[in-house]
Design a protein around this motif. Structure first.
Motif, PDB file in Angstrom:
ATOM      1  N   LEU A 203     -18.231  -6.479   0.396  1.00  0.00           N
ATOM      2  CA  LEU A 203     -19.450  -6.944  -0.267  1.00  0.00           C
ATOM      3  C   LEU A 203     -20.595  -6.048   0.168  1.00  0.00           C
ATOM      4  O   LEU A 203     -20.811  -5.863   1.365  1.00  0.00           O
ATOM      5  CB  LEU A 203     -19.753  -8.393   0.152  1.00  0.00           C
ATOM      6  N   MET A 204     -21.315  -5.469  -0.800  1.00  0.00           N
ATOM      7  CA  MET A 204     -22.349  -4.502  -0.421  1.00  0.00           C
ATOM      8  C   MET A 204     -23.660  -4.717  -1.155  1.00  0.00           C
ATOM      9  O   MET A 204     -23.672  -4.861  -2.362  1.00  0.00           O
ATOM     10  CB  MET A 204     -21.880  -3.088  -0.762  1.00  0.00           C
ATOM     11  N   ASP A 205     -24.730  -4.701  -0.384  1.00  0.00           N
ATOM     12  CA  ASP A 205     -26.071  -4.667  -0.968  1.00  0.00           C
ATOM     13  C   ASP A 205     -26.448  -3.199  -1.113  1.00  0.00           C
ATOM     14  O   ASP A 205     -25.806  -2.338  -0.520  1.00  0.00           O
ATOM     15  CB  ASP A 205     -27.050  -5.387  -0.026  1.00  0.00           C
ATOM     16  N   GLU A 206     -27.512  -2.904  -1.838  1.00  0.00           N
ATOM     17  CA  GLU A 206     -27.761  -1.512  -2.203  1.00  0.00           C
ATOM     18  C   GLU A 206     -28.332  -0.646  -1.078  1.00  0.00           C
ATOM     19  O   GLU A 206     -28.551   0.536  -1.268  1.00  0.00           O
ATOM     20  CB  GLU A 206     -28.692  -1.438  -3.408  1.00  0.00           C
ATOM     21  N   TRP A 207     -28.565  -1.214   0.087  1.00  0.00           N
ATOM     22  CA  TRP A 207     -29.208  -0.427   1.134  1.00  0.00           C
ATOM     23  C   TRP A 207     -28.418   0.808   1.552  1.00  0.00           C
ATOM     24  O   TRP A 207     -28.955   1.747   2.098  1.00  0.00           O
ATOM     25  CB  TRP A 207     -29.485  -1.293   2.375  1.00  0.00           C
ATOM     26  N   PHE A 208     -27.095   0.801   1.242  1.00  0.00           N
ATOM     27  CA  PHE A 208     -26.300   1.925   1.722  1.00  0.00           C
ATOM     28  C   PHE A 208     -26.709   3.240   1.067  1.00  0.00           C
ATOM     29  O   PHE A 208     -26.344   4.307   1.529  1.00  0.00           O
ATOM     30  CB  PHE A 208     -24.805   1.666   1.497  1.00  0.00           C
ATOM     31  N   MET A 209     -27.512   3.148   0.005  1.00  0.00           N
ATOM     32  CA  MET A 209     -27.973   4.381  -0.642  1.00  0.00           C
ATOM     33  C   MET A 209     -29.220   4.947   0.043  1.00  0.00           C
ATOM     34  O   MET A 209     -29.806   5.909  -0.413  1.00  0.00           O
ATOM     35  CB  MET A 209     -28.308   4.108  -2.115  1.00  0.00           C
ATOM     36  N   ALA A 210     -29.639   4.319   1.154  1.00  0.00           N
ATOM     37  CA  ALA A 210     -30.940   4.652   1.736  1.00  0.00           C
ATOM     38  C   ALA A 210     -30.992   5.936   2.568  1.00  0.00           C
ATOM     39  O   ALA A 210     -32.065   6.364   2.942  1.00  0.00           O
ATOM     40  CB  ALA A 210     -31.439   3.482   2.586  1.00  0.00           C
ATOM     41  N   GLU A 217     -23.979  11.835   0.235  1.00  0.00           N
ATOM     42  CA  GLU A 217     -22.747  12.505  -0.201  1.00  0.00           C
ATOM     43  C   GLU A 217     -21.572  12.068   0.658  1.00  0.00           C
ATOM     44  O   GLU A 217     -20.506  11.735   0.163  1.00  0.00           O
ATOM     45  CB  GLU A 217     -22.941  14.017  -0.056  1.00  0.00           C
ATOM     46  N   ARG A 218     -21.800  12.091   1.993  1.00  0.00           N
ATOM     47  CA  ARG A 218     -20.722  11.720   2.906  1.00  0.00           C
ATOM     48  C   ARG A 218     -20.421  10.227   2.821  1.00  0.00           C
ATOM     49  O   ARG A 218     -19.291   9.796   2.907  1.00  0.00           O
ATOM     50  CB  ARG A 218     -21.068  12.130   4.336  1.00  0.00           C
ATOM     51  N   ALA A 219     -21.485   9.435   2.606  1.00  0.00           N
ATOM     52  CA  ALA A 219     -21.307   7.981   2.510  1.00  0.00           C
ATOM     53  C   ALA A 219     -20.441   7.644   1.296  1.00  0.00           C
ATOM     54  O   ALA A 219     -19.556   6.804   1.368  1.00  0.00           O
ATOM     55  CB  ALA A 219     -22.664   7.294   2.407  1.00  0.00           C
ATOM     56  N   GLU A 220     -20.694   8.342   0.204  1.00  0.00           N
ATOM     57  CA  GLU A 220     -19.925   8.078  -1.020  1.00  0.00           C
ATOM     58  C   GLU A 220     -18.458   8.404  -0.823  1.00  0.00           C
ATOM     59  O   GLU A 220     -17.581   7.682  -1.281  1.00  0.00           O
ATOM     60  CB  GLU A 220     -20.480   8.904  -2.171  1.00  0.00           C
ATOM     61  N   LYS A 221     -18.223   9.504  -0.119  1.00  0.00           N
ATOM     62  CA  LYS A 221     -16.848   9.931   0.133  1.00  0.00           C
ATOM     63  C   LYS A 221     -16.123   8.882   0.978  1.00  0.00           C
ATOM     64  O   LYS A 221     -15.006   8.473   0.683  1.00  0.00           O
ATOM     65  CB  LYS A 221     -16.864  11.268   0.888  1.00  0.00           C
ATOM     66  N   ARG A 222     -16.825   8.469   2.043  1.00  0.00           N
ATOM     67  CA  ARG A 222     -16.220   7.482   2.949  1.00  0.00           C
ATOM     68  C   ARG A 222     -16.013   6.157   2.218  1.00  0.00           C
ATOM     69  O   ARG A 222     -14.982   5.513   2.355  1.00  0.00           O
ATOM     70  CB  ARG A 222     -17.137   7.285   4.155  1.00  0.00           C
ATOM     71  N   LEU A 223     -17.009   5.823   1.410  1.00  0.00           N
ATOM     72  CA  LEU A 223     -16.919   4.561   0.683  1.00  0.00           C
ATOM     73  C   LEU A 223     -15.758   4.588  -0.304  1.00  0.00           C
ATOM     74  O   LEU A 223     -15.018   3.605  -0.422  1.00  0.00           O
ATOM     75  CB  LEU A 223     -18.231   4.311  -0.063  1.00  0.00           C
ATOM     76  N   SER A 224     -15.572   5.717  -1.007  1.00  0.00           N
ATOM     77  CA  SER A 224     -14.488   5.702  -1.999  1.00  0.00           C
ATOM     78  C   SER A 224     -13.138   5.569  -1.325  1.00  0.00           C
ATOM     79  O   SER A 224     -12.254   4.908  -1.854  1.00  0.00           O
ATOM     80  CB  SER A 224     -14.530   6.891  -2.949  1.00  0.00           C
ATOM     81  N   SER A 225     -12.997   6.141  -0.115  1.00  0.00           N
ATOM     82  CA  SER A 225     -11.690   5.974   0.531  1.00  0.00           C
ATOM     83  C   SER A 225     -11.503   4.521   0.967  1.00  0.00           C
ATOM     84  O   SER A 225     -10.399   3.990   0.903  1.00  0.00           O
ATOM     85  CB  SER A 225     -11.508   6.966   1.686  1.00  0.00           C
ATOM     86  N   VAL A 226     -12.594   3.850   1.369  1.00  0.00           N
ATOM     87  CA  VAL A 226     -12.481   2.427   1.734  1.00  0.00           C
ATOM     88  C   VAL A 226     -12.217   1.589   0.484  1.00  0.00           C
ATOM     89  O   VAL A 226     -11.303   0.764   0.454  1.00  0.00           O
ATOM     90  CB  VAL A 226     -13.775   1.937   2.441  1.00  0.00           C
ATOM     91  N   VAL A 227     -13.013   1.863  -0.565  1.00  0.00           N
ATOM     92  CA  VAL A 227     -12.908   1.056  -1.780  1.00  0.00           C
ATOM     93  C   VAL A 227     -11.519   1.184  -2.415  1.00  0.00           C
ATOM     94  O   VAL A 227     -10.960   0.209  -2.914  1.00  0.00           O
ATOM     95  CB  VAL A 227     -14.020   1.460  -2.785  1.00  0.00           C
ATOM     96  N   LEU A 243     -23.593   1.672 -10.333  1.00  0.00           N
ATOM     97  CA  LEU A 243     -22.749   0.569 -10.789  1.00  0.00           C
ATOM     98  C   LEU A 243     -21.753   1.047 -11.842  1.00  0.00           C
ATOM     99  O   LEU A 243     -20.584   0.648 -11.837  1.00  0.00           O
ATOM    100  CB  LEU A 243     -23.611  -0.562 -11.360  1.00  0.00           C
ATOM    101  N   GLU A 244     -22.213   1.915 -12.728  1.00  0.00           N
ATOM    102  CA  GLU A 244     -21.306   2.428 -13.763  1.00  0.00           C
ATOM    103  C   GLU A 244     -20.157   3.199 -13.141  1.00  0.00           C
ATOM    104  O   GLU A 244     -19.033   3.180 -13.614  1.00  0.00           O
ATOM    105  CB  GLU A 244     -22.076   3.337 -14.729  1.00  0.00           C
ATOM    106  N   LYS A 245     -20.475   3.865 -12.045  1.00  0.00           N
ATOM    107  CA  LYS A 245     -19.467   4.696 -11.389  1.00  0.00           C
ATOM    108  C   LYS A 245     -18.427   3.841 -10.646  1.00  0.00           C
ATOM    109  O   LYS A 245     -17.249   4.148 -10.657  1.00  0.00           O
ATOM    110  CB  LYS A 245     -20.195   5.608 -10.400  1.00  0.00           C
ATOM    111  N   TRP A 246     -18.909   2.778 -10.005  1.00  0.00           N
ATOM    112  CA  TRP A 246     -18.020   2.035  -9.118  1.00  0.00           C
ATOM    113  C   TRP A 246     -17.379   0.794  -9.730  1.00  0.00           C
ATOM    114  O   TRP A 246     -16.372   0.316  -9.202  1.00  0.00           O
ATOM    115  CB  TRP A 246     -18.796   1.582  -7.864  1.00  0.00           C
ATOM    116  N   CYS A 247     -17.974   0.262 -10.788  1.00  0.00           N
ATOM    117  CA  CYS A 247     -17.569  -1.092 -11.192  1.00  0.00           C
ATOM    118  C   CYS A 247     -16.764  -1.139 -12.487  1.00  0.00           C
ATOM    119  O   CYS A 247     -17.026  -0.404 -13.430  1.00  0.00           O
ATOM    120  CB  CYS A 247     -18.807  -1.967 -11.349  1.00  0.00           C
ATOM    121  N   THR A 248     -15.811  -2.063 -12.523  1.00  0.00           N
ATOM    122  CA  THR A 248     -15.028  -2.312 -13.742  1.00  0.00           C
ATOM    123  C   THR A 248     -15.603  -3.496 -14.508  1.00  0.00           C
ATOM    124  O   THR A 248     -15.314  -3.700 -15.670  1.00  0.00           O
ATOM    125  CB  THR A 248     -13.565  -2.651 -13.377  1.00  0.00           C
TER     126      THR A 248
END
Ligand SMILES: Nc1ncnc2c1ncn2[C@@H]1O[C@H](COP(=O)(O)OP(=O)(O)OP(=O)(O)O)[C@@H](O)[C@H]1O
Length: 282
Positions: A203-210, A217-227, A243-248
């Motif tokens: 569950l994520m709030d948007e602060w991770f983009m801060a 860039e690195r956060a997105e990479k790490r996040l995609s491997s977790v997700v 949201l368009e990128k991550w959500c179904t």
């Protein structure tokens, strides 16, 4: 990381789920301003303050009875939602629509014993960037603290420390108290810690983009491997491209209610149209 050490709450892979039925959540208003709100409601002879064009900021401000009673903000109003393993869900809507409140319900922060809320699977919530961190301790000490809290051995804590250190790239600041960190530095540490394990429900709030560009860039990479390894992702953000990128699937909230729920492309198209309506503040 060795996943077996974080097994508490895990269910067989692919069987995680979130089920919320008819959930309402009110925050009472104790502030002095509640009196004038009460007067306003009383004058209008109404139990709720809702603009005629639909409330586009905040939850509904209500009074128990049109003739008086406590005043409160209705953050969630009869919300029902079912999420199954494999779904990547985005929550959208205006400021105060109830997105963060709903995430907190899913995280068990609000109403953990509610009989109409069923969360199956191990949950990790990236909601408050510094949640669980002690600002007086150094970053490294906070990592150790979290490791101990999770019941890790000394060797496992060292592993966790290495992993987070490598990711957060705080250099000497890792050995300084967290209260000296900038907000972006806290995000680096908090994000690194929260994603050091792979939960079944993230569950994520948007602060991770801060963080700054390189961090993102690195956060997105790490996040995609977790997700990619989680059963369920629920994320809220005002960044529609994220949201368009991550959500179904998208759940569009308005004034504490689910306004629309469906495949990302469909809901996003309708949301974009609504955003450009002249009276819309989303
Ligand atoms: N702790 C609280 N105490 C009182 N009211 C609260 C509290 N948390 C949220 N609210 C109220 O509940 C409503 C929903 O808030 P919430 O934070 O869930 O909205 P949101 O959709 O996440 O908004 P944003 O996009 O601005 O982050 C708002 O009207 C807010 O004022």
């Amino acid at each position: 990381m060795n996943q077996s050490i974080f097994d508490a709450g895990r269910v067989p892979s692919g069987t995680s789920s979130i089920s919320i039925r008819d959930l309402s959540l009110n925050f009472p208003i104790f502030h002095g301003g509640a009196r004038s709100l009460k007067k306003l409601l009383f004058k209008r002879g109404k139990a709720a303050l809702t603009s005629s064009r639909g409330l586009r900021t905040g939850g509904e401000v209500r009074m128990d009875r049109p003739d008086g009673g406590p005043v409160y903000v209705q953050a969630l109003n009869a919300v029902s939602v079912e999420i199954r393993a494999g779904e990547r869900v985005g929550l959208i809507g205006h400021n105060g629509a109830g997105k963060s409140t709903l995430l907190r319900v899913m995280a068990g922060i609000y109403m953990p014993d509610a009989p109409n809320v069923h969360i199956r699977g191990q949950v990790a919530a990236l909601l408050d960037v510094n949640s669980g961190m002690n600002p007086e301790l150094t970053g490294r000490e906070n990592i150790t603290l979290m490791g101990r809290h999770k019941g890790l051995t000394t060797a496992q804590i060292r592993q966790l420390e290495q992993d987070v250190e490598e990711f957060a790239q705080l250099d000497t600041f890792l050995d300084l108290p967290v209260r000296l960190y900038s907000s972006g530095m806290i995000v680096r540490l908090g994000f690194g810690l929260a994603t050091a394990i792979t939960p079944q429900i993230l569950l994520m709030d948007e602060w991770f983009m801060a963080g700054d560009f390189h961090f993102q860039e690195r956060a997105e990479k790490r996040l995609s491997s977790v997700v990619n390894k989680t059963d369920i992702l629920v994320i809220t953000s005002h960044a529609l491209d994220v949201l368009e990128k991550w959500c179904t699937r998208l759940i569009w909230m308005e004034g504490g209610q689910i306004h629309r729920d469906g495949p990302t492309a469909d809901v996003m198209a309708a949301y974009r149209v609504a955003m450009y309506e002249p009276d819309h503040h989303t």
